[in-house]
Motif scaffolding. Structure first.
Motif, PDB file in Angstrom:
ATOM      1  N   LEU A 238      -9.550  11.572  -7.330  1.00 23.30           N
ATOM      2  CA  LEU A 238      -9.431  10.141  -7.117  1.00 23.30           C
ATOM      3  C   LEU A 238     -10.794   9.540  -6.818  1.00 23.30           C
ATOM      4  O   LEU A 238     -11.630  10.187  -6.188  1.00 23.30           O
ATOM      5  CB  LEU A 238      -8.495   9.848  -5.939  1.00 23.30           C
ATOM      6  CG  LEU A 238      -7.035  10.266  -6.082  1.00 23.30           C
ATOM      7  CD1 LEU A 238      -6.344  10.169  -4.729  1.00 23.30           C
ATOM      8  CD2 LEU A 238      -6.315   9.391  -7.111  1.00 23.30           C
ATOM      9  N   GLU A 239     -10.992   8.316  -7.252  1.00 21.96           N
ATOM     10  CA  GLU A 239     -12.219   7.601  -6.897  1.00 21.96           C
ATOM     11  C   GLU A 239     -11.829   6.425  -6.012  1.00 21.96           C
ATOM     12  O   GLU A 239     -11.133   5.505  -6.460  1.00 21.96           O
ATOM     13  CB  GLU A 239     -12.950   7.116  -8.144  1.00 21.96           C
ATOM     14  CG  GLU A 239     -14.328   6.557  -7.823  1.00 21.96           C
ATOM     15  CD  GLU A 239     -15.180   6.440  -9.071  1.00 21.96           C
ATOM     16  OE1 GLU A 239     -16.233   7.118  -9.135  1.00 21.96           O
ATOM     17  OE2 GLU A 239     -14.788   5.679  -9.973  1.00 21.96           O
ATOM     18  N   PRO A 240     -12.263   6.423  -4.740  1.00 19.06           N
ATOM     19  CA  PRO A 240     -11.895   5.332  -3.826  1.00 19.06           C
ATOM     20  C   PRO A 240     -12.748   4.093  -4.076  1.00 19.06           C
ATOM     21  O   PRO A 240     -13.975   4.164  -4.123  1.00 19.06           O
ATOM     22  CB  PRO A 240     -12.174   5.930  -2.442  1.00 19.06           C
ATOM     23  CG  PRO A 240     -13.254   6.943  -2.681  1.00 19.06           C
ATOM     24  CD  PRO A 240     -13.035   7.481  -4.068  1.00 19.06           C
ATOM     25  N   GLY A 279     -11.022 -12.721  -5.519  1.00 23.21           N
ATOM     26  CA  GLY A 279     -11.368 -11.334  -5.203  1.00 23.21           C
ATOM     27  C   GLY A 279     -12.364 -10.762  -6.186  1.00 23.21           C
ATOM     28  O   GLY A 279     -12.638 -11.341  -7.243  1.00 23.21           O
ATOM     29  N   GLY A 280     -12.925  -9.592  -5.828  1.00 27.31           N
ATOM     30  CA  GLY A 280     -13.840  -8.899  -6.724  1.00 27.31           C
ATOM     31  C   GLY A 280     -14.998  -8.269  -5.997  1.00 27.31           C
ATOM     32  O   GLY A 280     -14.898  -7.891  -4.835  1.00 27.31           O
ATOM     33  N   ALA A 281     -16.143  -8.136  -6.703  1.00 24.42           N
ATOM     34  CA  ALA A 281     -17.390  -7.568  -6.154  1.00 24.42           C
ATOM     35  C   ALA A 281     -17.175  -6.154  -5.616  1.00 24.42           C
ATOM     36  O   ALA A 281     -17.724  -5.786  -4.589  1.00 24.42           O
ATOM     37  CB  ALA A 281     -17.959  -8.483  -5.066  1.00 24.42           C
ATOM     38  N   GLY A 282     -16.405  -5.354  -6.345  1.00 23.25           N
ATOM     39  CA  GLY A 282     -16.048  -4.025  -5.857  1.00 23.25           C
ATOM     40  C   GLY A 282     -17.125  -2.974  -6.059  1.00 23.25           C
ATOM     41  O   GLY A 282     -18.094  -3.173  -6.793  1.00 23.25           O
ATOM     42  N   HIS A 283     -16.934  -1.836  -5.397  1.00 24.88           N
ATOM     43  CA  HIS A 283     -17.840  -0.694  -5.503  1.00 24.88           C
ATOM     44  C   HIS A 283     -17.117   0.538  -4.987  1.00 24.88           C
ATOM     45  O   HIS A 283     -16.078   0.442  -4.313  1.00 24.88           O
ATOM     46  CB  HIS A 283     -19.117  -0.933  -4.690  1.00 24.88           C
ATOM     47  CG  HIS A 283     -18.863  -1.171  -3.225  1.00 24.88           C
ATOM     48  ND1 HIS A 283     -18.716  -0.155  -2.307  1.00 24.88           N
ATOM     49  CD2 HIS A 283     -18.721  -2.317  -2.540  1.00 24.88           C
ATOM     50  CE1 HIS A 283     -18.486  -0.666  -1.114  1.00 24.88           C
ATOM     51  NE2 HIS A 283     -18.476  -1.978  -1.223  1.00 24.88           N
ATOM     52  N   VAL A 284     -17.659   1.720  -5.281  1.00 27.92           N
ATOM     53  CA  VAL A 284     -17.106   2.952  -4.733  1.00 27.92           C
ATOM     54  C   VAL A 284     -17.353   2.956  -3.229  1.00 27.92           C
ATOM     55  O   VAL A 284     -18.424   2.559  -2.752  1.00 27.92           O
ATOM     56  CB  VAL A 284     -17.750   4.188  -5.388  1.00 27.92           C
ATOM     57  CG1 VAL A 284     -17.200   5.473  -4.782  1.00 27.92           C
ATOM     58  CG2 VAL A 284     -17.505   4.175  -6.891  1.00 27.92           C
ATOM     59  N   VAL A 285     -16.368   3.403  -2.473  1.00 27.35           N
ATOM     60  CA  VAL A 285     -16.454   3.366  -1.008  1.00 27.35           C
ATOM     61  C   VAL A 285     -17.682   4.121  -0.515  1.00 27.35           C
ATOM     62  O   VAL A 285     -17.952   5.254  -0.922  1.00 27.35           O
ATOM     63  CB  VAL A 285     -15.178   3.967  -0.382  1.00 27.35           C
ATOM     64  CG1 VAL A 285     -15.309   4.034   1.146  1.00 27.35           C
ATOM     65  CG2 VAL A 285     -13.963   3.138  -0.773  1.00 27.35           C
ATOM     66  N   ALA A 317     -10.290  -4.601   0.707  1.00 29.08           N
ATOM     67  CA  ALA A 317      -9.147  -3.706   0.482  1.00 29.08           C
ATOM     68  C   ALA A 317      -9.624  -2.451  -0.225  1.00 29.08           C
ATOM     69  O   ALA A 317     -10.669  -2.446  -0.876  1.00 29.08           O
ATOM     70  CB  ALA A 317      -8.081  -4.407  -0.359  1.00 29.08           C
ATOM     71  N   GLN A 318      -8.850  -1.399  -0.087  1.00 29.91           N
ATOM     72  CA  GLN A 318      -9.205  -0.119  -0.696  1.00 29.91           C
ATOM     73  C   GLN A 318      -8.099   0.337  -1.636  1.00 29.91           C
ATOM     74  O   GLN A 318      -6.916   0.257  -1.309  1.00 29.91           O
ATOM     75  CB  GLN A 318      -9.433   0.936   0.388  1.00 29.91           C
ATOM     76  CG  GLN A 318     -10.041   2.229  -0.135  1.00 29.91           C
ATOM     77  CD  GLN A 318     -10.865   2.928   0.919  1.00 29.91           C
ATOM     78  OE1 GLN A 318     -11.680   2.303   1.573  1.00 29.91           O
ATOM     79  NE2 GLN A 318     -10.661   4.215   1.084  1.00 29.91           N
ATOM     80  N   ASP A 319      -8.526   0.810  -2.803  1.00 28.63           N
ATOM     81  CA  ASP A 319      -7.606   1.362  -3.787  1.00 28.63           C
ATOM     82  C   ASP A 319      -8.220   2.625  -4.365  1.00 28.63           C
ATOM     83  O   ASP A 319      -9.411   2.892  -4.183  1.00 28.63           O
ATOM     84  CB  ASP A 319      -7.335   0.360  -4.909  1.00 28.63           C
ATOM     85  CG  ASP A 319      -6.421  -0.763  -4.485  1.00 28.63           C
ATOM     86  OD1 ASP A 319      -5.201  -0.548  -4.494  1.00 28.63           O
ATOM     87  OD2 ASP A 319      -6.929  -1.847  -4.148  1.00 28.63           O
ATOM     88  N   TYR A 320      -7.389   3.392  -5.077  1.00 29.03           N
ATOM     89  CA  TYR A 320      -7.832   4.673  -5.625  1.00 29.03           C
ATOM     90  C   TYR A 320      -7.502   4.720  -7.105  1.00 29.03           C
ATOM     91  O   TYR A 320      -6.391   4.388  -7.519  1.00 29.03           O
ATOM     92  CB  TYR A 320      -7.142   5.832  -4.888  1.00 29.03           C
ATOM     93  CG  TYR A 320      -7.391   5.801  -3.402  1.00 29.03           C
ATOM     94  CD1 TYR A 320      -8.443   6.519  -2.838  1.00 29.03           C
ATOM     95  CD2 TYR A 320      -6.593   5.036  -2.561  1.00 29.03           C
ATOM     96  CE1 TYR A 320      -8.684   6.480  -1.479  1.00 29.03           C
ATOM     97  CE2 TYR A 320      -6.837   4.983  -1.198  1.00 29.03           C
ATOM     98  CZ  TYR A 320      -7.881   5.705  -0.666  1.00 29.03           C
ATOM     99  OH  TYR A 320      -8.139   5.652   0.690  1.00 29.03           O
TER     100      TYR A 320
END
Length: 475
Positions: A238-240, A279-285, A317-320
Motif C-alpha cells: 500500500l502507498e499511504p 481538496g487536493g495538493a496530496g503527497h505520500v505520507v 485526510a489519509q488514504d491508501y
C-alpha cells in the motif's frame, strides 16, 4: 485541523465494553463507514456484534472525506484497466454501483440528507487531456453513460471533461450517526476510546486493548484504514497518501462535483449553507519538507479562482492506494479466515467502504456476490508487480534519507530536531523503526515508510503502528 463535517457532527454516545467472558460472534475494530456498515449488516443478520474505536466515530478517514458518492472516480477506472482485466474492471464497477445504491437507499430510509450532482473529471490543461480521454473511453466501455464536454461553467482553467450525471454528495458524519443508531437498534454495541494494541495468532481471535482488557470473538474485522496487523504484509503493498481540504463560506451552489486528472489534483464541490469544499495538493505520507506548503498551495489556488470566499475550516485526510487500484478486502491471509481486513480505497471510500462491508459480511454469513468472487480472485499481473516494486523502492529511499538525516543530526554541534526535543519523544516509528518526519501543518509525527502517524505527545493517530512513541525519559 478540524473538518467541517466533524465540527458540526452530533456526538455518538458510548456503551460499556462487553465482559471478557461474553460471547461475541463478531468484533469490528474501527468506527468509520467500513466498520459501522459491516457491524450493522452482521447485526441485522442476528449476530452478536461489538464495534470498538480508538478515538471517536469518524475520527480518521470517514470524517475527513470530501463526501463524494460516485461511479466516475477521477481517472480510477482507466488505472484499473491498465493493471487488470476487463472482467475485473467490470466487477469493480458493479461492486461500486451496489455500494452506491445501498448507501443512498440507507440515507433515504433513515433521513440522511444528500444532494444529487453530476460527477466531473476534467483536464486542467492540455497535458491532462489524454488522461481524461482514456477515462472517458474506459467508463463508456464499462457501461457508464458518460458525456464528453468541451466547456464547463466553472471559474478555474480547463480544456475538456468527462461527466456522469445523477451521482451524489453528502456529509459522511450524518451517515455514521445513522449507522450507529441502527447498529444499536439491531442489538449491536459501540465502544469509543478503546485502542487495540495487539491481536492473537491462534484459535478465536482475541484483541488486547491498551488498558490490558481482552475481547474475543468468532470473527474479527479490522476496518482501520490500513490493517493494524502485519500478517499479510498489506503495509508493503500500500502507498499511504495525505491530501488537504478547505471549507469556505460565501460560495454559490453548483451542479457538479469536480476533480482534475493531474497528479496535483483539485477537487471541488459545494455543501449546504453556501459552503465550498476544495481538496487536493496530496503527497505520500511523511515525504515532504513542508506540509504547510501543500496547504498554502491549495489556499492560493482557491483564492485565485474563488476570491469571494473566506476559509472556515481546513483539514487533511489519509488514504491508501493498492498496486492495481482495487481494494484489498477479505481474510488477512489464506488460512486466517477468522480475521478480515479492508484497505486500499484510494480516496473512493464512500462506495468502496460499503462494498467492503458487503463482501466481508457475505464471507461470514455466506452467499458472496459474483463481483466479490471476481475481485478476490484477481491475479498479480506484471504491471501490479511493477507497482509493488515502485512502492517499496520509495520505502527504501525514505529509509536511506532517514539514515542520512540521522547522521547529519548527530554531527558535532547538533542536538537533533527541535520538535523531538520539545515534545519529549523519540522520533522513531514503533511499527518498523522508520525515522519520523515532523508535520508542520498538523503538529504530528508522520512515518514516511508505511504511513503511521503520531500526536506531538507520541500517541498513535493512524496505523499500522499500535504502540505510542517512546518518551525520552524511557530511553
Amino acid at each position: 485541523m478540524t473538518s467541517l463535517w466533524i465540527d458540526r457532527a452530533v456526538p455518538v454516545v458510548d456503551e460499556p465494553l462487553p465482559g471478557e467472558d461474553e460471547h461475541l460472534d463478531a468484533l469490528v475494530v474501527g468506527a468509520g463507514l467500513t466498520g459501522l456498515t459491516t457491524a450493522l449488516l452482521l447485526a441485522r443478520a442476528g449476530q452478536r456484534v461489538a464495534c470498538v474505536e480508538a478515538r471517536r466515530v469518524g475520527a480518521v478517514t470517514t470524517g475527513r472525506t470530501t463526501g463524494k458518492v460516485s461511479l466516475l472516480q477521477g481517472t480510477h477506472l482507466s488505472r484499473i484497466r491498465r493493471h487488470q482485466s476487463e472482467e475485473v474492471a467490470a466487477a469493480y464497477v458493479d461492486a461500486n454501483r451496489e455500494g452506491m445504491e445501498w448507501l443512498l437507499r440507507f440515507c433515504d430510509d433513515h433521513g440522511v440528507p444528500y444532494q444529487r450532482r453530476t460527477a466531473v473529471t476534467y483536464a486542467a490543461d492540455d497535458g491532462e487531456l489524454s488522461s481524461v480521454e482514456q477515462e472517458h473511453r474506459a467508463a463508456d466501455s464499462l457501461g457508464l453513460p458518460v458525456v464528453w464536454r468541451d466547456r464547463l461553467d466553472v471559474p478555474f482553467p480547463h480544456v475538456a471533461a468527462t461527466t456522469l450525471a445523477d451521482q451524489a454528495q453528502l456529509d459522511a458524519m450524518d451517515v455514521l450517526g445513522a449507522l450507529a443508531a441502527q447498529l444499536r437498534e439491531h442489538g449491536g454495541t459501540l465502544h469509543q476510546g478503546h485502542r487495540v494494541r495487539s491481536v492473537s495468532k491462534g484459535g478465536r481471535p482475541t484483541v488486547r486493548l491498551e488498558d490490558g482488557r481482552e475481547l474475543t470473538a468468532d470473527r474479527l474485522v479490522l476496518a482501520t484504514g490500513t490493517p493494524i496487523l502485519d500478517r499479510g504484509l498489506h503495509f508493503a503493498r500500500l502507498e499511504p497518501q495525505r491530501s488537504y481540504v478547505l471549507a469556505l463560506e460565501g460560495a454559490e451552489p453548483m451542479d457538479g462535483m469536480y476533480l482534475s486528472a493531474g497528479s496535483d489534483a483539485r477537487s471541488v464541490r459545494d455543501a449546504p449553507g453556501g459552503a465550498l469544499v476544495v481538496g487536493g495538493a496530496g503527497h505520500v505520507v511523511g515525504r515532504t519538507d513542508s506540509h504547510l506548503a501543500h496547504l498554502d498551495a491549495l489556499r492560493s489556488w482557491t483564492a485565485e479562482h474563488y476570491p469571494g470566499t473566506s476559509e472556515t475550516h481546513h483539514w487533511s485526510a489519509q488514504d491508501y492506494s493498492s498496486p492495481d487500484g482495487v481494494p484489498y478486502v477479505g481474510p488477512v491471509t489464506r488460512g486466517s479466515e477468522r480475521i478480515h481486513v479492508a484497505t486500499g480505497y484510494e480516496k473512493w471510500g464512500m462506495t468502496n467502504a460499503v462494498v467492503a462491508a458487503r463482501t466481508i459480511s457475505a464471507d461470514i454469513l455466506g452467499e458472496a456476490p459474483s463481483w466479490a468472487q471476481v475481485l478476490a480472485g484477481r491475479s498479480t499481473t506484471p504491471s501490479n508487480a511493477g507497482e509493488i516494486a515502485r512502492i517499496n523502492l520509495g520505502v527504501g529511499a525514505a529509509l536511506a534519507a532517514g539514515a542520512a538525516r540521522t547522521v547529519r543530526e548527530r554531527l558535532p554541534g547538533s542536538s537533533g530536531p527541535a520538535p523531538a526535543r520539545s515534545c519529549g519523544v523519540v522520533g522513531i516509528c514503533t511499527h518498523l523503526g522508520g525515522l519520523l518526519k515532523w508535520n508542520d501543518a498538523e503538529e504530528t509525527w508522520d512515518c514516511p515508510l508505511h504511513g503511521s502517524r503520531f500526536a506531538a505527545d507520541g500517541e498513535v493517530l493512524e496505523g499500522p503502528a499500535t504502540r505510542p512513541l517512546v518518551r525520552r525519559s524511557e530511553e
